[in-house]
Design a protein around this motif. Structure first.
Motif, PDB file in Angstrom:
ATOM      1  N   LYS A   1       0.842  -1.202   0.000  1.00 55.90           N
ATOM      2  CA  LYS A   1       0.000   0.000   0.000  1.00 55.90           C
ATOM      3  C   LYS A   1       0.887   1.266   0.000  1.00 55.90           C
ATOM      4  O   LYS A   1       0.651   2.213  -0.754  1.00 55.90           O
ATOM      5  CB  LYS A   1      -0.894  -0.022   1.251  1.00 55.90           C
ATOM      6  N   GLU A   2       1.930   1.227   0.843  1.00 57.57           N
ATOM      7  CA  GLU A   2       2.853   2.371   0.888  1.00 57.57           C
ATOM      8  C   GLU A   2       3.573   2.541  -0.455  1.00 57.57           C
ATOM      9  O   GLU A   2       3.813   3.662  -0.910  1.00 57.57           O
ATOM     10  CB  GLU A   2       3.889   2.181   2.010  1.00 57.57           C
ATOM     11  N   LEU A   3       3.893   1.403  -1.083  1.00 54.13           N
ATOM     12  CA  LEU A   3       4.559   1.475  -2.388  1.00 54.13           C
ATOM     13  C   LEU A   3       3.666   2.168  -3.414  1.00 54.13           C
ATOM     14  O   LEU A   3       4.134   2.974  -4.223  1.00 54.13           O
ATOM     15  CB  LEU A   3       4.903   0.066  -2.890  1.00 54.13           C
ATOM     16  N   ALA A   4       2.383   1.846  -3.370  1.00 55.31           N
ATOM     17  CA  ALA A   4       1.447   2.469  -4.309  1.00 55.31           C
ATOM     18  C   ALA A   4       1.397   3.982  -4.074  1.00 55.31           C
ATOM     19  O   ALA A   4       1.406   4.775  -5.023  1.00 55.31           O
ATOM     20  CB  ALA A   4       0.055   1.845  -4.146  1.00 55.31           C
ATOM     21  N   THR A   5       1.383   4.388  -2.809  1.00 51.22           N
ATOM     22  CA  THR A   5       1.346   5.822  -2.492  1.00 51.22           C
ATOM     23  C   THR A   5       2.648   6.498  -2.921  1.00 51.22           C
ATOM     24  O   THR A   5       2.635   7.571  -3.528  1.00 51.22           O
ATOM     25  CB  THR A   5       1.158   6.023  -0.959  1.00 51.22           C
ATOM     26  N   LEU A   6       3.777   5.852  -2.598  1.00 51.53           N
ATOM     27  CA  LEU A   6       5.083   6.457  -2.891  1.00 51.53           C
ATOM     28  C   LEU A   6       5.339   6.618  -4.388  1.00 51.53           C
ATOM     29  O   LEU A   6       5.958   7.581  -4.829  1.00 51.53           O
ATOM     30  CB  LEU A   6       6.215   5.595  -2.288  1.00 51.53           C
ATOM     31  N   THR A   7       4.862   5.635  -5.171  1.00 53.54           N
ATOM     32  CA  THR A   7       5.181   5.644  -6.607  1.00 53.54           C
ATOM     33  C   THR A   7       4.051   6.202  -7.463  1.00 53.54           C
ATOM     34  O   THR A   7       4.265   6.552  -8.617  1.00 53.54           O
ATOM     35  CB  THR A   7       5.478   4.211  -7.102  1.00 53.54           C
ATOM     36  N   GLY A   8       2.851   6.265  -6.896  1.00 49.48           N
ATOM     37  CA  GLY A   8       1.702   6.704  -7.700  1.00 49.48           C
ATOM     38  C   GLY A   8       1.241   5.644  -8.687  1.00 49.48           C
ATOM     39  O   GLY A   8       0.439   5.908  -9.581  1.00 49.48           O
ATOM     40  N   LEU A   9       1.731   4.402  -8.532  1.00 52.44           N
ATOM     41  CA  LEU A   9       1.337   3.321  -9.448  1.00 52.44           C
ATOM     42  C   LEU A   9       0.078   2.622  -8.928  1.00 52.44           C
ATOM     43  O   LEU A   9      -0.237   2.688  -7.741  1.00 52.44           O
ATOM     44  CB  LEU A   9       2.470   2.297  -9.564  1.00 52.44           C
ATOM     45  N   SER A  10      -0.598   1.926  -9.828  1.00 54.05           N
ATOM     46  CA  SER A  10      -1.829   1.243  -9.437  1.00 54.05           C
ATOM     47  C   SER A  10      -1.506   0.033  -8.560  1.00 54.05           C
ATOM     48  O   SER A  10      -0.383  -0.481  -8.570  1.00 54.05           O
ATOM     49  CB  SER A  10      -2.576   0.757 -10.685  1.00 54.05           C
ATOM     50  N   TRP A  11      -2.520  -0.421  -7.825  1.00 52.54           N
ATOM     51  CA  TRP A  11      -2.362  -1.601  -6.966  1.00 52.54           C
ATOM     52  C   TRP A  11      -1.923  -2.807  -7.793  1.00 52.54           C
ATOM     53  O   TRP A  11      -1.049  -3.574  -7.394  1.00 52.54           O
ATOM     54  CB  TRP A  11      -3.681  -1.860  -6.237  1.00 52.54           C
TER      55      TRP A  11
ATOM     56  N   ALA B   1      -0.040  -8.046   7.788  1.00 49.63           N
ATOM     57  CA  ALA B   1       0.354  -7.462   6.506  1.00 49.63           C
ATOM     58  C   ALA B   1       1.804  -7.844   6.221  1.00 49.63           C
ATOM     59  O   ALA B   1       2.567  -8.110   7.137  1.00 49.63           O
ATOM     60  CB  ALA B   1       0.214  -5.951   6.584  1.00 49.63           C
ATOM     61  N   GLU B   2       2.127  -7.881   4.927  1.00 50.30           N
ATOM     62  CA  GLU B   2       3.497  -8.231   4.562  1.00 50.30           C
ATOM     63  C   GLU B   2       4.272  -6.951   4.268  1.00 50.30           C
ATOM     64  O   GLU B   2       3.751  -6.055   3.609  1.00 50.30           O
ATOM     65  CB  GLU B   2       3.451  -9.100   3.304  1.00 50.30           C
ATOM     66  N   ARG B   3       5.480  -6.883   4.779  1.00 53.35           N
ATOM     67  CA  ARG B   3       6.326  -5.738   4.449  1.00 53.35           C
ATOM     68  C   ARG B   3       7.458  -6.216   3.551  1.00 53.35           C
ATOM     69  O   ARG B   3       7.974  -7.320   3.720  1.00 53.35           O
ATOM     70  CB  ARG B   3       6.874  -5.073   5.712  1.00 53.35           C
ATOM     71  N   LEU B   4       7.797  -5.377   2.592  1.00 50.93           N
ATOM     72  CA  LEU B   4       8.824  -5.755   1.625  1.00 50.93           C
ATOM     73  C   LEU B   4      10.081  -4.925   1.845  1.00 50.93           C
ATOM     74  O   LEU B   4      10.014  -3.752   2.206  1.00 50.93           O
ATOM     75  CB  LEU B   4       8.326  -5.511   0.194  1.00 50.93           C
ATOM     76  N   ALA B   5      11.237  -5.552   1.617  1.00 49.36           N
ATOM     77  CA  ALA B   5      12.514  -4.841   1.717  1.00 49.36           C
ATOM     78  C   ALA B   5      13.444  -5.392   0.651  1.00 49.36           C
ATOM     79  O   ALA B   5      13.256  -6.514   0.187  1.00 49.36           O
ATOM     80  CB  ALA B   5      13.124  -5.049   3.101  1.00 49.36           C
ATOM     81  N   LEU B   6      14.427  -4.604   0.268  1.00 46.90           N
ATOM     82  CA  LEU B   6      15.420  -5.114  -0.675  1.00 46.90           C
ATOM     83  C   LEU B   6      16.271  -6.160   0.043  1.00 46.90           C
ATOM     84  O   LEU B   6      16.490  -6.077   1.255  1.00 46.90           O
ATOM     85  CB  LEU B   6      16.289  -3.975  -1.201  1.00 46.90           C
ATOM     86  N   SER B   7      16.741  -7.136  -0.705  1.00 48.81           N
ATOM     87  CA  SER B   7      17.484  -8.245  -0.100  1.00 48.81           C
ATOM     88  C   SER B   7      18.729  -7.732   0.636  1.00 48.81           C
ATOM     89  O   SER B   7      19.500  -6.959   0.090  1.00 48.81           O
ATOM     90  CB  SER B   7      17.907  -9.228  -1.187  1.00 48.81           C
ATOM     91  N   PRO B   8      18.917  -8.194   1.878  1.00 47.40           N
ATOM     92  CA  PRO B   8      20.110  -7.743   2.609  1.00 47.40           C
ATOM     93  C   PRO B   8      21.365  -8.531   2.253  1.00 47.40           C
ATOM     94  O   PRO B   8      22.463  -8.122   2.583  1.00 47.40           O
ATOM     95  CB  PRO B   8      19.724  -7.992   4.074  1.00 47.40           C
ATOM     96  N   ASP B   9      21.200  -9.693   1.573  1.00 53.22           N
ATOM     97  CA  ASP B   9      22.382 -10.542   1.394  1.00 53.22           C
ATOM     98  C   ASP B   9      22.559 -11.144  -0.002  1.00 53.22           C
ATOM     99  O   ASP B   9      23.381 -12.014  -0.207  1.00 53.22           O
ATOM    100  CB  ASP B   9      22.372 -11.656   2.453  1.00 53.22           C
TER     101      ASP B   9
END
Ligand SMILES: [Zn+2]
Length: 377
Positions: free
Chosen positions: A28-38, A67-75
């Motif tokens: 949901k935050e990604l959609a807000t941050l990027t302005g892209l559709s769900w 809810a699931e949170r996404l992050a870039l891979s740390p390793d």
């Protein structure tokens, strides 16, 4: 008009950048941050997860579905950065989040080219053996380089260092794609990513004050690059006509007076003591050492004021080992700069981070590599 492929590439990079700007994000935050559709956010994040570029973690929530949170891979998809500098060799391993997951500083015992290369290769091999997920090597190098050919053309700090084909040698030895960057460019990239004072800035300079004086320019919001071996050489502008001999072959360069090496040499000539004793003398408040530093700060003030007058940049950021040895000299440089300017100026000082150039070298590569991983370009 954009093709579907271009559009997807553009949107994917938007999501990647948004992920990099936060520790972790929900869809949901990604959609807000990027302005892209769900729908776009769901499809692209699924692909990033599948390729191992992103990882998902469940968010603890009171009742209901977590809810699931996404992050870039740390390793995964790690980059090795190496800053080859006369003050030491700095090795870092940087993840997709732009964080250093490993760092080490090696002092340089010998300034001979072959000794230095032997040390570089041995340490690189050791790090690659313990970190097999490194997919790129990024070299930050002082002196003149040719980015296209990956050749370090010359540096005045190592013996017999001329036309060293660094990229070719690293790729032949380690079979890992290798890039060569000019060290102030790496520093600029590091600060653009990490210093909130530079956020939204389009035009400015980063000046590295070390054994040499390096400079890089942000222009139109991007690192200014010409693609050949041209670079800004503030250190080799003339501070004193027909003055002290500079290692570049000219006389009177700023670097011969106001770099750490220049100061050490001036101190040695005036005191009869060893040049290497200068940092210690500075620390203990020796009068002559302080006077040499004050004169250097005065010359730096003139050079930086001239740069403000010439280019009217939004900022000039100073960084480098000088501030590790004498943090207080920023005030002196700022005073001497302002004394030569009619208008206000935005002169900034970076808290010295030894790993910054090596991390910056990785950051330059990360975006491009991400596109390669995602789209096989
Ligand atoms: Zn010079």
């Amino acid at each position: 008009m954009q093709t579907n492929f271009e559009l997807k590439r553009h949107n994917t990079m938007k999501i990647f950048q948004a992920m990099r700007s936060r520790e972790s994000v929900s869809r949901k935050e990604l959609a807000t941050l990027t302005g892209l559709s769900w729908g776009s956010v769901s499809a692209i994040s699924a692909e990033l997860l599948q390729k191992g570029i992103a990882v998902a973690e469940k968010e603890a929530s009171a009742g209901g579905r977590p809810a699931e949170r996404l992050a870039l891979s740390p390793d995964k998809f790690l980059q090795l950065g190496i800053d080859i500098n006369s003050v030491g060799l700095s090795f870092v391993v940087v993840n997709l989040q732009g964080k250093a997951v490993y760092s080490e500083l090696l002092p340089i015992e010998s300034r001979d080219k072959d000794d230095l290369l032997t040390l570089l290769y041995a340490q690189t091999e050791r790090i690659l053996l313990q970190t097999p997920s490194v997919i790129g090597i990024n070299l930050s190098m002082q002196g003149k380089i040719n980015k296209k050919t990956g050749v370090s053309l010359r540096t005045n700090f190592f013996k017999a260092w001329k036309d060293v084909p660094l990229v070719h040698s690293f790729e032949r030895r380690f079979s890992i794609p290798t890039k060569l960057y000019h060290d102030p460019d790496c520093l600029l990239y590091y600060h653009m990513q990490n210093d909130p004072r530079l956020s939204g800035k389009n035009d400015g300079f980063v000046v590295r004050l070390d054994d040499g004086i390096g400079m890089s320019r942000l222009l139109g919001g991007r690192l200014y690059e010409r693609g050949d071996d041209a670079s800004y050489e503030l250190g080799h502008t003339i501070a004193v006509p027909d003055g002290r001999a500079c290692a570049c072959g000219k006389r009177g360069c700023l670097e011969a007076y106001a770099s750490l090496r220049g100061m050490r040499e001036i101190y040695a000539e005036k005191s009869g003591e060893k040049a290497a004793s200068f940092p210690e003398k500075l620390r203990t408040g020796d009068g002559l050492a302080q006077a040499v530093l004050r004169e250097a700060c005065d010359r730096l003030g003139v050079a930086i004021a001239n740069l403000f007058t010439l280019s009217a940049p939004e900022f000039i950021l100073l960084d480098g080992g000088l501030f590790a040895q004498a943090p207080y000299c920023f005030d002196e440089i700022e005073k001497n700069t302002r004394a030569r300017l009619a208008d206000d100026c935005n002169l900034l000082f970076a808290a010295y981070t030894r790993e910054a150039p090596a991390i910056g070298a990785c950051l330059i590569t990360v975006e491009k590599t991400t596109e390669e991983i995602l789209f096989g370009l």
